[in-house]
Design a protein around this motif. Structure first.
Motif, PDB file in Angstrom:
ATOM      1  N   GLY B   9      28.531  24.225   7.906  1.00  0.00           N
ATOM      2  CA  GLY B   9      29.913  24.252   7.427  1.00  0.00           C
ATOM      3  C   GLY B   9      30.290  22.952   6.759  1.00  0.00           C
ATOM      4  N   GLY B  10      30.707  23.055   5.502  1.00  0.00           N
ATOM      5  CA  GLY B  10      31.029  21.858   4.730  1.00  0.00           C
ATOM      6  C   GLY B  10      32.505  21.652   4.511  1.00  0.00           C
ATOM      7  N   GLY B  11      33.295  21.965   5.535  1.00  0.00           N
ATOM      8  CA  GLY B  11      34.720  21.664   5.465  1.00  0.00           C
ATOM      9  C   GLY B  11      34.975  20.275   6.019  1.00  0.00           C
ATOM     10  N   VAL B  12      36.200  20.034   6.469  1.00  0.00           N
ATOM     11  CA  VAL B  12      36.572  18.705   6.947  1.00  0.00           C
ATOM     12  C   VAL B  12      35.656  18.257   8.090  1.00  0.00           C
ATOM     13  CG1 VAL B  12      38.404  17.360   8.054  1.00  0.00           C
ATOM     14  CG2 VAL B  12      38.968  18.960   6.214  1.00  0.00           C
ATOM     15  N   ALA B  13      35.501  19.116   9.107  1.00  0.00           N
ATOM     16  CA  ALA B  13      34.704  18.737  10.278  1.00  0.00           C
ATOM     17  C   ALA B  13      33.242  18.519   9.904  1.00  0.00           C
ATOM     18  CB  ALA B  13      34.815  19.816  11.362  1.00  0.00           C
ATOM     19  N   LYS B  33      28.527  27.629   2.734  1.00  0.00           N
ATOM     20  CA  LYS B  33      28.375  28.972   2.159  1.00  0.00           C
ATOM     21  C   LYS B  33      28.939  29.066   0.736  1.00  0.00           C
ATOM     22  CE  LYS B  33      32.425  31.131   4.491  1.00  0.00           C
ATOM     23  NZ  LYS B  33      33.423  30.306   3.893  1.00  0.00           N
ATOM     24  N   GLU B  34      29.916  28.211   0.422  1.00  0.00           N
ATOM     25  CA  GLU B  34      30.487  28.241  -0.938  1.00  0.00           C
ATOM     26  C   GLU B  34      29.665  27.341  -1.860  1.00  0.00           C
ATOM     27  OE1 GLU B  34      32.865  30.279  -1.576  1.00  0.00           O
ATOM     28  OE2 GLU B  34      33.457  30.772   0.485  1.00  0.00           O
ATOM     29  N   ASP B  35      30.100  27.279  -3.127  1.00  0.00           N
ATOM     30  CA  ASP B  35      29.333  26.447  -4.071  1.00  0.00           C
ATOM     31  C   ASP B  35      29.766  24.986  -4.048  1.00  0.00           C
ATOM     32  OD1 ASP B  35      31.745  26.737  -5.229  1.00  0.00           O
ATOM     33  OD2 ASP B  35      31.033  27.664  -7.088  1.00  0.00           O
ATOM     34  N   LYS B  36      30.805  24.689  -3.271  1.00  0.00           N
ATOM     35  CA  LYS B  36      31.172  23.286  -3.116  1.00  0.00           C
ATOM     36  C   LYS B  36      31.758  23.046  -1.732  1.00  0.00           C
ATOM     37  CE  LYS B  36      35.804  23.559  -5.119  1.00  0.00           C
ATOM     38  NZ  LYS B  36      36.761  22.979  -6.011  1.00  0.00           N
ATOM     39  N   THR B  37      31.766  21.807  -1.329  1.00  0.00           N
ATOM     40  CA  THR B  37      32.279  21.473   0.000  1.00  0.00           C
ATOM     41  C   THR B  37      33.801  21.283  -0.059  1.00  0.00           C
ATOM     42  OG1 THR B  37      31.904  19.137  -0.438  1.00  0.00           O
ATOM     43  CG2 THR B  37      30.138  20.330   0.704  1.00  0.00           C
ATOM     44  N   GLY B  38      34.401  21.110   1.096  1.00  0.00           N
ATOM     45  CA  GLY B  38      35.846  20.861   1.160  1.00  0.00           C
ATOM     46  C   GLY B  38      36.610  21.919   1.915  1.00  0.00           C
ATOM     47  N   GLY B  39      36.081  23.144   1.918  1.00  0.00           N
ATOM     48  CA  GLY B  39      36.698  24.229   2.681  1.00  0.00           C
ATOM     49  C   GLY B  39      38.138  24.488   2.279  1.00  0.00           C
ATOM     50  N   HIS B  40      38.976  24.745   3.259  1.00  0.00           N
ATOM     51  CA  HIS B  40      40.384  25.082   3.002  1.00  0.00           C
ATOM     52  C   HIS B  40      41.143  23.938   2.337  1.00  0.00           C
ATOM     53  CE1 HIS B  40      40.376  28.902   5.186  1.00  0.00           C
ATOM     54  NE2 HIS B  40      39.583  28.308   6.068  1.00  0.00           N
ATOM     55  N   VAL B 304      24.452  26.631  24.425  1.00  0.00           N
ATOM     56  CA  VAL B 304      23.038  26.563  24.017  1.00  0.00           C
ATOM     57  C   VAL B 304      22.644  25.097  23.857  1.00  0.00           C
ATOM     58  CG1 VAL B 304      21.374  27.162  22.201  1.00  0.00           C
ATOM     59  CG2 VAL B 304      23.138  28.810  22.873  1.00  0.00           C
ATOM     60  N   GLU B 305      21.589  24.704  24.500  1.00  0.00           N
ATOM     61  CA  GLU B 305      21.171  23.304  24.461  1.00  0.00           C
ATOM     62  C   GLU B 305      20.930  22.846  23.026  1.00  0.00           C
ATOM     63  OE1 GLU B 305      17.748  22.375  26.890  1.00  0.00           O
ATOM     64  OE2 GLU B 305      17.582  20.409  25.936  1.00  0.00           O
ATOM     65  N   GLY B 306      21.478  21.703  22.684  1.00  0.00           N
ATOM     66  CA  GLY B 306      21.271  21.127  21.361  1.00  0.00           C
ATOM     67  C   GLY B 306      22.254  21.613  20.310  1.00  0.00           C
ATOM     68  N   VAL B 307      23.153  22.539  20.686  1.00  0.00           N
ATOM     69  CA  VAL B 307      24.147  23.044  19.720  1.00  0.00           C
ATOM     70  C   VAL B 307      25.528  22.524  20.119  1.00  0.00           C
ATOM     71  CG1 VAL B 307      25.213  25.085  18.682  1.00  0.00           C
ATOM     72  CG2 VAL B 307      22.782  25.107  19.272  1.00  0.00           C
ATOM     73  N   PHE B 308      26.211  21.929  19.150  1.00  0.00           N
ATOM     74  CA  PHE B 308      27.523  21.316  19.413  1.00  0.00           C
ATOM     75  C   PHE B 308      28.549  21.851  18.418  1.00  0.00           C
ATOM     76  CE2 PHE B 308      24.130  18.603  20.796  1.00  0.00           C
ATOM     77  CZ  PHE B 308      24.518  18.235  22.082  1.00  0.00           C
ATOM     78  N   TYR B 309      29.811  21.697  18.786  1.00  0.00           N
ATOM     79  CA  TYR B 309      30.891  22.211  17.943  1.00  0.00           C
ATOM     80  C   TYR B 309      31.722  21.060  17.388  1.00  0.00           C
ATOM     81  CZ  TYR B 309      30.017  26.562  20.525  1.00  0.00           C
ATOM     82  OH  TYR B 309      29.443  27.659  21.098  1.00  0.00           O
ATOM     83  N   ALA B 310      32.233  21.283  16.175  1.00  0.00           N
ATOM     84  CA  ALA B 310      33.164  20.314  15.596  1.00  0.00           C
ATOM     85  C   ALA B 310      34.287  21.052  14.876  1.00  0.00           C
ATOM     86  CB  ALA B 310      32.427  19.403  14.611  1.00  0.00           C
ATOM     87  N   GLY B 311      35.502  20.695  15.196  1.00  0.00           N
ATOM     88  CA  GLY B 311      36.654  21.161  14.428  1.00  0.00           C
ATOM     89  C   GLY B 311      37.204  22.508  14.814  1.00  0.00           C
ATOM     90  N   THR B 312      37.781  23.178  13.810  1.00  0.00           N
ATOM     91  CA  THR B 312      38.592  24.376  14.062  1.00  0.00           C
ATOM     92  C   THR B 312      37.782  25.615  14.383  1.00  0.00           C
ATOM     93  OG1 THR B 312      38.633  24.744  11.689  1.00  0.00           O
ATOM     94  CG2 THR B 312      40.527  23.608  12.632  1.00  0.00           C
ATOM     95  N   CYS B 313      36.479  25.483  14.500  1.00  0.00           N
ATOM     96  CA  CYS B 313      35.724  26.652  14.966  1.00  0.00           C
ATOM     97  C   CYS B 313      35.952  26.860  16.460  1.00  0.00           C
ATOM     98  CB  CYS B 313      34.239  26.535  14.645  1.00  0.00           C
ATOM     99  SG  CYS B 313      33.421  25.167  15.467  1.00  0.00           S
ATOM    100  N   ILE B 319      44.183  18.168  10.500  1.00  0.00           N
ATOM    101  CA  ILE B 319      43.064  17.408   9.916  1.00  0.00           C
ATOM    102  C   ILE B 319      42.738  16.174  10.765  1.00  0.00           C
ATOM    103  CG2 ILE B 319      42.394  16.011   7.897  1.00  0.00           C
ATOM    104  CD1 ILE B 319      43.825  18.117   6.190  1.00  0.00           C
ATOM    105  N   THR B 320      43.763  15.512  11.260  1.00  0.00           N
ATOM    106  CA  THR B 320      43.544  14.330  12.098  1.00  0.00           C
ATOM    107  C   THR B 320      42.696  14.690  13.311  1.00  0.00           C
ATOM    108  OG1 THR B 320      45.791  13.739  11.475  1.00  0.00           O
ATOM    109  CG2 THR B 320      44.760  12.397  13.196  1.00  0.00           C
ATOM    110  N   GLU B 321      43.097  15.783  13.975  1.00  0.00           N
ATOM    111  CA  GLU B 321      42.365  16.217  15.176  1.00  0.00           C
ATOM    112  C   GLU B 321      40.956  16.682  14.812  1.00  0.00           C
ATOM    113  OE1 GLU B 321      46.335  17.926  17.511  1.00  0.00           O
ATOM    114  OE2 GLU B 321      45.155  19.215  16.203  1.00  0.00           O
TER     115      GLU B 321
END
Lengths: 353, 342
Positions: B9-13, B33-40, B304-313, B319-321
């Protein structure tokens, strides 16, 4: 307005409707309000569509009006409904076909309750067995009679003698549709087209040549609303509701109203008469009222049935303006004659006469 | 050899996490997944509460992620995601197989599809738009009706798809109230003659300077806040929108004609996130977002070992959070990989 948006919603709300072998349960009140409708329905189903529709004389009221009025306790209502299911089961049918919207809503609600709370179903089974010795299967398919007419709307169109088209202008008749609250508002997935933009009546009208009007108070109560009318002191609210709708639809110049509930056509029809008496106000074109029909009556008209056999003489807002627009021939002299030539007592001061 | 971390995922997080990981020396692959980063962020014009341009934040994220050795794979989705004893393997839609020592999932959110709230008539009545579509109008410097005219009366509906049992979302999306306040001010700035009405359940102004912005909207910009949910929208004979609301403070129903209705679409677990959850056996919560191992001290950790989460998922965040959460995810990855646990 974007019709494609509505079509996307309609696509999401399609339901399974059995195509034959129905166990038909009549309404308590419709035979008084619109006495030709259920007869017309059976004629269409049996004679036009060649379907097996079974009725049983031991079928009773579902007690829905009592339930919604807080008169009949829910367990009693469930046991009464269980008895209807038992009679259906004994007759060898699985597809329940109620004529009344409140019955349809009640059956849907009870089946859903039993689905989520099987212990209640079990309790009702015991109660029914103790009270009547009967056992039952739940219906395999539950469809309202308007669902079935919707399902066969194309077959009806293929046999139609008239279209909902103004014969003088060639334009589609402008039709207001009004769905009973208990059809889809409680369980949107159980209504064709859902609750917000129901398609069940729209589908019929479009198939038979008419055009549906979308007006701001389309979702507003017809005026029945149970307590608004059943509690006598509230009847001012009832007529105020109906008036709100008439005022809202008037600028669109509707030719007629179609409904699928026992209460809605009653109130939309009768309150027009009352408003005319009280205020001298009419909402149709050329100083007329807006004729109100059940879907069976409209199907019957399209199929060329005699308007008086359909019971249209019992409307308080007379239907003749629509019959004239479509080009349906009728005999004014026979309007209040029975088939054995006895004259009904006539209503007085009817709108549109 | 440095450890390889894949960020999905190439959004803020995702950008923040990838940039930080790269800075501390990890080999990083960033999948978008899109052709550029930045997301919403690409679709938002100005940000609350200080109304800085979103492009400033985008520039910062580009800077941090370009610095270093981030391998950016755009137009990339995941077809397979599995874990063996020592590492994680990802197969992309382009047929590329990535073997990672750790993965950060930063798949973000999808905006609630407003057409699901059928009663508001989105997609049916002209001039019922979403908050995202209004941002697009801000970008184009043209707030206009379908017929090209400027709207005079604009309604803003809060909580569209949030705190709503009917659509299955019981949670608060947290950002819609302040977005509504920000957008109401922007409308009034752009169209000084307009009237703006916000229809809310509660005003949830739980962020730094949000309350001040809310006050400014009322005192300086004359935005009307009406406590009550819109029950339905329709169209009048002359094509104006007609809405029905219950004004719960006045204790009476309200009917109003509007030129434009803006729906504050809430946040939902993204479709991409759902797919990855299914592929990777990652737990989701009742709110359908990824379920973190611990709400208080493991909000970046998955099952799942080795998998971590970041952001609004994992939940709605501003954005700050989101940036803070992404940095915390990086910290978790560093901790996880520090002892050469492979």
């Amino acid at each position: 307005m974007n019709i494609e948006g509505k079509k996307a919603i309609w696509k999401d709300y399609q339901k399974e409707i059995a195509d034959d072998k129905y166990y038909y349960v009549r309404s308590c009140v419709r035979q008084n309000f619109f006495p030709g409708s259920e007869t017309a329905f059976l004629k269409i189903m049996r004679e036009e569509l060649k379907k097996d529709v079974y009725e049983h004389p031991c079928h009773t009221s579902c007690s829905g009006i009592g339930y919604h009025s807080d008169i009949v306790p829910v367990e009693t209502t469930m046991t009464i409904v269980a008895r209807q299911f038992a009679i259906m089961t004994e007759a060898g049918y699985e597809n329940l076909l109620p004529s009344c919207i409140t019955s349809f809503g009640l059956y849907t609600e009870i089946l859903d309750t039993w689905h989520h709370f099987p212990e209640i179903e079990e309790k009702i089974r015991v109660q029914l067995k103790k009270a009547t010795g009967r056992e039952f299967n739940k219906p395999k398919n539950l469809a309202h009679a308007s669902d079935v007419i919707y399902k066969f709307r194309k077959e009806i169109a293929a046999k139609a003698k008239f279209k909902l088209i103004n014969k003088n202008t060639g334009e589609p008749l402008k039709v207001v549709d009004h769905i009973g609250c208990h059809y889809a508002k409680m369980f949107p997935s159980k209504g064709v087209g859902g609750a917000e933009y129901p398609f069940v009546l729209t589908g019929m009208i479009e198939e038979w040549g008419g055009q549906i009007i979308d007006y701001p108070e389309r979702r507003h109560c017809c005026g029945f609303g149970f307590r608004q009318y059943l509690v006598q002191a509230n009847r001012g609210f009832s007529i105020a509701c109906s008036k709100e709708k008439f005022e809202s639809m008037k600028p669109y110049k509707p030719d007629m109203i179609i409904t699928n509930c026992p209460g809605c056509p009653m109130f939309l029809d009768r309150w027009q008469y009352v408003i005319n008496e009280m205020e001298g106000k009419r909402y149709g074109q050329n100083g007329e009222g807006i004729p109100v029909f059940t879907y069976e009556e409209v199907a019957g008209l399209v199929l060329g049935y005699n308007p008086w056999d359909l019971g249209l003489q019992m409307h308080q807002t007379d239907c003749e303006p629509v019959l004239d627009k479509i080009g349906i021939e009728y005999s004014p002299e026979d309007k209040y004659n029975t088939k054995i030539n006895v004259e009904y007592s006539k209503n007085h001061n009817l709108i549109n006469v | 050899m440095s450890k390889h971390v894949v960020v999905i995922g190439g959004g803020v997080a995702g950008l923040e996490a990838a940039g930080r990981l790269s800075k501390v020396g990890f080999e990083v692959s960033l999948l978008e997944k899109e052709d550029k980063t930045g997301g919403h962020l690409n679709n938002w014009y100005k940000l609350f509460p200080d109304r800085r341009s979103s492009s400033e934040v985008n520039e910062y994220l580009d800077r941090i992620s370009i610095n270093g050795q981030v391998k950016l794979l755009t137009n990339t989705t995941i077809e397979k995601f599995s874990r063996n004893k020592t590492n994680l393997t990802i197969l992309t839609n382009n047929g590329e197989e990535l073997v990672a020592d750790a993965v950060i999932v930063a798949t973000g959110f999808d905006l609630f599809k407003s057409s699901r709230k059928e009663e508001y008539g989105y997609g049916i009545y002209d001039n019922v738009i979403t908050s995202a579509e209004l941002e697009e109008m801000f970008w184009k410097n043209n707030i206009a009706l379908v017929n090209g005219k400027e709207p005079e009366k604009i309604g803003i509906v809060h909580c569209v798809g949030s705190r709503d049992e009917k659509v299955g979302n019981l949670y608060c999306s947290k950002l819609c109230c302040v977005t509504a306040v920000k957008q109401a001010i922007e409308i009034r700035e752009y169209l000084p003659e307009s009237k703006v009405f916000c229809f809310y359940m509660d005003m949830r102004m739980g962020g730094a300077y949000y309350e001040e912005l809310y006050r400014e909207a009322q005192e300086k910009w004359g935005v009307s806040f009406i406590r009550g949910k819109v029950s339905e929208a329709g169209e009048s004979f002359d094509n104006k929108l007609v809405i029905k609301v219950e004004d719960t403070l006045a204790g009476r129903p309200l009917k109003m004609e509007l030129d434009m209705l803006v729906l504050m679409a809430g946040m939902e677990m993204s479709e991409g996130g759902k797919k990855i959850a299914a592929l990777g056996g990652l737990n989701t919560g009742e709110n359908k977002f990824f379920a973190a191992a611990d709400h208080h001290f493991g909000s970046n950790v998955s099952n799942v070992e080795g998998v971590f989460y970041a952001g609004t998922c994992t939940a709605p965040m501003n954005i700050t959070e989101t940036i803070s959460h992404a940095r915390a995810a990086v910290s978790e990855v560093m901790e996880y990989l520090k002892d050469d646990r492979k």
